[in-house]
Structure formats: C-alpha cells, structure tokens
Design a protein around this motif. Structure first.
Motif, PDB file in Angstrom:
ATOM      1  N   PRO A 351       0.814  -1.223   0.000  1.00 18.56           N
ATOM      2  CA  PRO A 351       0.000   0.000   0.000  1.00 18.56           C
ATOM      3  C   PRO A 351       0.848   1.272   0.000  1.00 18.56           C
ATOM      4  N   HIS A 352       1.997   1.202   0.625  1.00 17.95           N
ATOM      5  CA  HIS A 352       2.897   2.353   0.663  1.00 17.95           C
ATOM      6  C   HIS A 352       4.250   1.881   1.180  1.00 17.95           C
ATOM      7  N   ALA A 353       5.217   2.790   1.191  1.00 17.04           N
ATOM      8  CA  ALA A 353       6.525   2.422   1.746  1.00 17.04           C
ATOM      9  C   ALA A 353       6.402   2.239   3.259  1.00 17.04           C
ATOM     10  N   ILE A 354       7.464   1.780   3.895  1.00 15.15           N
ATOM     11  CA  ILE A 354       7.475   1.700   5.365  1.00 15.15           C
ATOM     12  C   ILE A 354       8.367   2.822   5.902  1.00 15.15           C
ATOM     13  N   SER A 355       9.490   3.047   5.227  1.00 18.99           N
ATOM     14  CA  SER A 355      10.372   4.155   5.614  1.00 18.99           C
ATOM     15  C   SER A 355       9.695   5.482   5.285  1.00 18.99           C
ATOM     16  N   LYS A 356      10.010   6.481   6.083  1.00 20.62           N
ATOM     17  CA  LYS A 356       9.464   7.823   5.808  1.00 20.62           C
ATOM     18  C   LYS A 356       9.922   8.279   4.420  1.00 20.62           C
ATOM     19  N   PRO A 357       8.982   8.654   3.544  1.00 18.53           N
ATOM     20  CA  PRO A 357       9.418   9.086   2.205  1.00 18.53           C
ATOM     21  C   PRO A 357      10.165  10.412   2.276  1.00 18.53           C
ATOM     22  N   ARG A 358      11.252  10.521   1.520  1.00 19.63           N
ATOM     23  CA  ARG A 358      12.029  11.764   1.508  1.00 19.63           C
ATOM     24  C   ARG A 358      12.331  12.167   0.078  1.00 19.63           C
ATOM     25  N   LYS A 359      12.421  13.473  -0.129  1.00 20.97           N
ATOM     26  CA  LYS A 359      12.753  14.010  -1.458  1.00 20.97           C
ATOM     27  C   LYS A 359      14.006  14.843  -1.325  1.00 20.97           C
ATOM     28  N   SER A 360      14.784  14.911  -2.416  1.00 22.04           N
ATOM     29  CA  SER A 360      15.951  15.792  -2.424  1.00 22.04           C
ATOM     30  C   SER A 360      15.456  17.224  -2.597  1.00 22.04           C
ATOM     31  N   LYS A 361      16.371  18.171  -2.461  1.00 23.11           N
ATOM     32  CA  LYS A 361      15.971  19.577  -2.635  1.00 23.11           C
ATOM     33  C   LYS A 361      15.505  19.835  -4.067  1.00 23.11           C
ATOM     34  N   ASN A 362      15.829  18.939  -5.007  1.00 24.86           N
ATOM     35  CA  ASN A 362      15.344  19.079  -6.388  1.00 24.86           C
ATOM     36  C   ASN A 362      14.024  18.351  -6.605  1.00 24.86           C
ATOM     37  N   GLY A 363      13.490  17.734  -5.564  1.00 26.10           N
ATOM     38  CA  GLY A 363      12.207  17.033  -5.687  1.00 26.10           C
ATOM     39  C   GLY A 363      12.326  15.574  -6.099  1.00 26.10           C
ATOM     40  N   THR A 364      13.556  15.034  -6.132  1.00 29.65           N
ATOM     41  CA  THR A 364      13.709  13.614  -6.483  1.00 29.65           C
ATOM     42  C   THR A 364      13.404  12.746  -5.262  1.00 29.65           C
ATOM     43  N   ASP A 365      12.552  11.737  -5.438  1.00 27.91           N
ATOM     44  CA  ASP A 365      12.268  10.813  -4.337  1.00 27.91           C
ATOM     45  C   ASP A 365      13.524   9.994  -4.053  1.00 27.91           C
ATOM     46  N   ILE A 366      14.034  10.076  -2.840  1.00 25.32           N
ATOM     47  CA  ILE A 366      15.192   9.236  -2.463  1.00 25.32           C
ATOM     48  C   ILE A 366      14.879   8.589  -1.113  1.00 25.32           C
ATOM     49  N   SER A 367      14.344   7.409  -1.144  1.00 23.37           N
ATOM     50  CA  SER A 367      14.131   6.633   0.096  1.00 23.37           C
ATOM     51  C   SER A 367      13.774   5.201  -0.288  1.00 23.37           C
ATOM     52  N   PRO A 368      14.074   4.254   0.599  1.00 22.10           N
ATOM     53  CA  PRO A 368      13.898   2.843   0.242  1.00 22.10           C
ATOM     54  C   PRO A 368      12.444   2.435   0.035  1.00 22.10           C
ATOM     55  N   ALA A 369      12.218   1.556  -0.934  1.00 22.12           N
ATOM     56  CA  ALA A 369      10.916   0.893  -1.091  1.00 22.12           C
ATOM     57  C   ALA A 369      10.806  -0.164   0.016  1.00 22.12           C
ATOM     58  N   PRO A 370       9.581  -0.641   0.308  1.00 16.71           N
ATOM     59  CA  PRO A 370       9.458  -1.600   1.416  1.00 16.71           C
ATOM     60  C   PRO A 370      10.102  -2.950   1.095  1.00 16.71           C
ATOM     61  N   PRO A 371      10.856  -3.502   2.017  1.00 17.29           N
ATOM     62  CA  PRO A 371      11.469  -4.815   1.775  1.00 17.29           C
ATOM     63  C   PRO A 371      10.437  -5.903   2.016  1.00 17.29           C
ATOM     64  N   ARG A 372      10.551  -7.014   1.282  1.00 17.23           N
ATOM     65  CA  ARG A 372       9.701  -8.162   1.624  1.00 17.23           C
ATOM     66  C   ARG A 372      10.602  -9.373   1.636  1.00 17.23           C
ATOM     67  N   THR A 373      10.898  -9.802   2.830  1.00 15.54           N
ATOM     68  CA  THR A 373      11.949 -10.802   3.002  1.00 15.54           C
ATOM     69  C   THR A 373      11.388 -12.223   2.915  1.00 15.54           C
ATOM     70  N   GLY A 374      12.294 -13.185   3.042  1.00 13.12           N
ATOM     71  CA  GLY A 374      11.957 -14.580   2.814  1.00 13.12           C
ATOM     72  C   GLY A 374      10.871 -15.129   3.733  1.00 13.12           C
ATOM     73  N   MET A 375      10.955 -14.780   5.025  1.00 12.66           N
ATOM     74  CA  MET A 375      10.012 -15.376   5.981  1.00 12.66           C
ATOM     75  C   MET A 375       8.566 -14.989   5.636  1.00 12.66           C
ATOM     76  N   PRO A 376       8.271 -13.691   5.465  1.00 14.29           N
ATOM     77  CA  PRO A 376       6.897 -13.350   5.056  1.00 14.29           C
ATOM     78  C   PRO A 376       6.513 -13.942   3.704  1.00 14.29           C
ATOM     79  N   SER A 377       7.493 -14.112   2.807  1.00 13.75           N
ATOM     80  CA  SER A 377       7.165 -14.694   1.496  1.00 13.75           C
ATOM     81  C   SER A 377       6.659 -16.121   1.683  1.00 13.75           C
ATOM     82  N   GLY A 378       7.333 -16.878   2.562  1.00 14.68           N
ATOM     83  CA  GLY A 378       6.912 -18.247   2.842  1.00 14.68           C
ATOM     84  C   GLY A 378       5.584 -18.283   3.587  1.00 14.68           C
ATOM     85  N   ILE A 379       5.446 -17.425   4.607  1.00  8.54           N
ATOM     86  CA  ILE A 379       4.214 -17.452   5.432  1.00  8.54           C
ATOM     87  C   ILE A 379       2.993 -17.073   4.594  1.00  8.54           C
ATOM     88  N   THR A 380       3.134 -16.005   3.771  1.00  2.00           N
ATOM     89  CA  THR A 380       1.968 -15.568   2.991  1.00  2.00           C
ATOM     90  C   THR A 380       1.600 -16.626   1.939  1.00  2.00           C
TER      91      THR A 380
END
Ligand SMILES: Cc1cc2nc3c(=O)[nH]c(=O)nc-3n(C[C@H](O)[C@H](O)[C@H](O)COP(=O)(O)OP(=O)(O)OC[C@H]3O[C@@H](n4cnc5c(N)ncnc54)[C@H](O)[C@@H]3O)c2cc1C
Length: 485
Positions: A351-380
């Motif tokens: 639905p959205h990222a987990i980390s707080k979204p941040r933009k550079s002073k030029n307006g470029t989005d610079i922040s990590p997308a949400p990770p989805r690791t192995g354990m949740p991949s198996g559980i889901t």
C-alpha cells in the motif's frame, strides 16, 4: 476436481505448490509455471558472491522433484492474464510462453480454477542508466548467475590488490528507490571479511552507498532494538559495526547513472556527486513484471489486477506518511476483482513504503521501497495455499487464514564470513515488520524483546543452519512440512 496454477517457483511459489500438493488429493491438479528450471535458495547467494559456496550448492532442478511428487511443471513465463477467459475459452487462463525444450517460443493458454501469482519482482536494472550486472565493474547478487559473476569480479580485484594495486569497493543500492538493503549489508560485511582473509584489507577502501536516510533503516524506518539488557537504535548498531570494520558510508544517495568504475548520484541536499570504484555491487530497483490483463472481450483491464505489482486486499488510498496505518497492509493476498487470484511474497503491491518518504531539494524521491523478506514470502504463500485448500474442501470461499506484515516478524541474519569457527553474524530481528504505533507507541511501533540485535558466531551458525534446513524442506525430504516457513 480443481486446478491450481502457480506462477513462479521462488520461495513463495514453491512453498504454495508443496503445501497444496501435500494437503490436496491427487484428483486436484497443481501446476507450476516458471521460466527458471531450478529452485534457488536466494539468501545463500551472498556466499556464492564471495566465492565461498558454489552456486550448485544453493539450487536443484525442479522438474524431477515435481514429477516424483505429482506437481505439474511448465518451464515457461507468464505474459498476460485473462481472468474471465475469452470468446473461445470459457475458463480463466494465463497466456504463457515456453522458454525451453522442443516447444520453446510456443504460447499456451493455461486454464485454472485458482491462480497464485508468485512471480516476485522484476530486477529493474534498466531504471538506472548503465547498471548492468557484469558491466561497468558493477555486479549484483540477486540471482545465482549474478552472484557467480560477482565473485569473478571481486576475485579479479583481490588478485590485483595482491599484486600491489589499491582498490575501491562500493556496495549498496543502485537506485533512489531500491529496496533489499539487508542483502547489500550482508554482502558488504562478507566482502570486508574476505579481504581480511586474503590479507588485502589494508589495500582496499570499502564504502557503503544507500538511499537510506540513516544507517540501519533497511527500508523499515529503522528500529529500536533490545541489545542485551540495553536498548539501541538500529542506526547506532550499524554505525558501530561499520566503524569497527573501517567501512565508510554515503547516505541519502539516489544512484542515477553508472559509467565504467563511476557511480553518479544525487543526494538529499540536491547535490549531484559521483564516486569511483574498482568493484561495485549495487541492488537495482524492483518493479512489477509489466503483465497485461484482458476481459473476455479482450478489453484491457490491467488496472483491475496490477498497480505495478498485483493488487490485493490492501488499502491503496493515497495518504500522507502521518496517516499511514498498519491496517493498510493486506491479510489474505486475494485480488478484490477476481477472488480466485492471489499474490503472496513479493508479487503483491504494497500500500505504501514503510520508511518515511524523503525528497531531495530538487524534488527527487530518495528513500527505500518496502522490503519483503523470505520469511513473510513463505508465510503468505502458505496461508494462501491453506485458504485455497479450505475453499476446495468446503466447496465455498474460505479466508480464515490471515497474516499481515503488521503482525509478522522478519529476521535479517547478516552472517559475515564462512566456516564453523571463522564466521560471525549480525542478527537483527524485527517484530512487526510494519510498525504498529497503536500497540507499541513507546517503542517506535515495534515490540522490544522480539525486536533485537545480536552480534557473534551464533548468528552465523543460525544462517548456516537455515541454509541446510530450508534446502531440505524445499527438496520435500521426509517430514519437510514440520520445518516452519
Ligand atoms: C542476495 C539476497 C539475499 C537475501 N537474504 C535474505 C535473508 O537472509 N533472509 C530473508 O528473509 N530474505 C532474504 N532475501 C529476500 C528473499 O530472497 C526474498 O524475500 C524472496 O526470495 C522472495 O520470494 P518470492 O517467491 O516472492 O520471489 P522470488 O524469489 O523472486 O521468486 C519469483 C519467481 O517467479 C519466477 N518468475 C519471474 N517471472 C515470471 C513469469 N513471467 N512467469 C512465471 N514465473 C516468473 C522467477 O523465476 C522465480 O522463480 C534476500 C534476497 C537477496 C537478493
């Protein structure tokens, strides 16, 4: 009789296929469609990328296993989705193209009663100009072939250092919106350890480059950890580890162009900078596969199924960061328009990222997308399989198995080094993955005690044990189902 088609044979697809096959009688058909004929235990790519494990040790061919267990297998890639069938085919189907064998290049309508889309991410190297695994001295460890190349590249640089040439090593994220910081973190610790083992550590400058605002963000907004009897912030822990190993860091960096031995990036200050290197491992952006979907009259209905990744039971309303809630995250991974389609693992649209979204002073989005690791991949994947099994057995839709990344944990065990006595590990366990500020308001949305950090040989042993346990489980050896996801 029901036919369940599973797209993808990664952690998610394979877990779903094995549980479905075990719990459903043979009158029901389970079919896996995947372009790679091998199963690979992706987390161990790290050891392949430092030349300490052969890629053959982390993979096995799927077809013989599936044949023995009664799971159908088509070495093909899905191209487009027809959830209502078409004028000639009344059943829903996926159009797939064979990638190997006598029928390579041929397309087939693969019909289904239930569809599990477990195609994970597309490794979108193309989103960063010049970021091509094995070219421009940049490498990846996202697949076993990439990891093989990475070791060739690293080994070459190690040999040059042995001959007296100093080298710069750059590891981290190769795009302003990349995820998988945990894998890059594990790789940098392993590379640093290998340099020591080869007695060339003093010849190398090792640098971490990342779109994270702070070290230890990992795309999860960082975390407050129990550390022994103390609490510690994840950025303090990673800072301590990097300082101890003389690893430099560049943060808030959106890498946007790669030239031979040169990474260009924009930082949060809006400055355009560059960093030279002799060897780089940079994780690309992840995206959906660009699948198209059509209704029975061949009208384009892609937006009913995909939002980049597949649409599931999440709350996709656009909201500011302050309004994000753990309740936005999906629980059943069912597509709301076509209830017989599910997308566990990385294949679902968050639905959205987990980390707080941040933009550079030029307006470029610079922040990590949400990770989805192995354990949740198996559980889901298992919960999707269990809901399908219940629905088939009861003859009516059942969605009683639920699990959100807001009530699931993730373990990032960054083993450094290899071998029973020589390795060490940095383990960071987070619960829940998506912070729940209502339940845990005073501890940054996470449960202390279940969110902890540890450093030492035990973490390394655990990582090694997981490698063997999960390959045993994936090979469906006796009592494999007793090993949890
Ligand atoms: C180097 C590295 C280290 C990692 N270490 C850890 C770790 O220590 N712990 C941890 O929890 N997680 C770790 N992860 C993350 C973990 O590997 C992923 O969460 C997991 O692999 C996701 O599983 P998945 O099945 O959703 O996707 P994938 O594993 O990507 O599987 C997707 C499958 O879909 C197939 N596919 C692709 N396109 C198509 C198509 N068109 N049609 C049909 N099939 C298709 C692919 O061939 C593949 O079989 C690591 C990741 C990396 C890259």
């Amino acid at each position: 009789m029901s036919k369940i088609v599973i797209l993808g044979a990664g952690i998610s697809g394979h877990v779903a296929a094995t549980h479905l096959r075990r719990k459903l009688s043979k009158k029901h058909e389970v079919v896996v469609v995947s372009p790679n004929g091998n199963y690979q235990w992706v987390p161990s790519n790290i050891w392949v990328g430092i030349g300490r494990m052969k890629s053959e040790k982390i993979l096995f061919p799927l077809e013989p296993l599936y044949k023995k267990k009664g799971i159908g297998f088509k070495q093909a890639k899905a191209i487009s989705f027809f959830p209502e069938g078409d004028k000639n085919e009344y059943k829903p189907y996926v159009l797939a193209e064979y990638v190997k064998g006598d029928n390579v290049g041929q397309q087939e309508k693969i019909t289904y009663d239930y569809l599990i889309n477990a195609t994970g991410p597309r490794l979108n190297f193309g989103a960063t100009d010049g970021l091509i695994p094995g070219k421009n001295k940049t490498y990846s460890v996202c697949t076993y072939t990439h990891a093989d190349h990475a070791w060739e590249g690293l080994n070459k640089v190690i040999e040059q250092m042995k001959a007296g040439k100093r080298a710069k090593i750059l590891i981290g994220t190769g795009h302003a919106k990349s995820t998988c910081q945990g894998a890059a973190f594990e790789y940098i610790l392993n590379v640093e350890k290998e340099l020591c083992r080869h007695n060339v550590r003093d010849m190398a400058e090792v640098t971490w480059i990342s779109n994270e605002y702070q070290l230890g963000d990992f795309g999860m907004d960082g975390m407050l950890l129990s550390y022994g009897s103390m609490t510690m912030k994840s950025h303090e822990m990673v800072e301590m580890i990097f300082e101890d190993r003389d690893i430099k860091w560049i943060l808030g960096a959106g890498v946007n162009k790669i030239e031979d031995g040169l990474a260009h990036y924009e930082n949060l200050e809006g400055e355009q900078k560059s960093e030279t290197y002799d060897f780089a491992m940079l994780i690309p952006a992840f995206s959906g596969h660009g699948f198209k979907a059509y209704d029975k009259n061949k009208n384009d209905i892609t937006e009913k199924l995909f939002k980049g990744f597949m649409i599931v039971d999440a709350d996709y309303t656009q909201k500011p960061y302050e309004k994000w809630s753990v309740k936005d995250w999906p629980e059943t991974y069912q597509n709301p328009s076509y209830k017989n389609i599910f997308a566990p693992g990385i294949a679902f649209a968050p639905p959205h990222a987990i980390s707080k979204p941040r933009k550079s002073k030029n307006g470029t989005d610079i922040s990590p997308a949400p990770p989805r690791t192995g354990m949740p991949s198996g559980i889901t994947a298992k919960l999707v399989a269990d809901n399908i099994i219940d629905s088939i057995k009861s003859g009516k839709e059942s969605l009683k198995h639920k699990g959100s990344m807001g009530n699931m944990g993730a373990a990032c065990i960054a083993s450094a080094g290899y071998g029973l006595t020589k390795g060490s590990g940095v383990s960071i366990t987070t619960f829940p993955i998506v912070p729940d500020y209502e339940k845990y308001p005073k501890t940054q949305g996470r449960q202390l005690g279940k969110t902890f950090g540890a450093i030492g040989l035990a973490g390394h042993w655990l990582k090694l044990a997981l490698h063997y346990a999960f390959l045993y489980k994936a090979k469906m050896k006796p009592f494999w189902w007793l090993i949890p996801e």
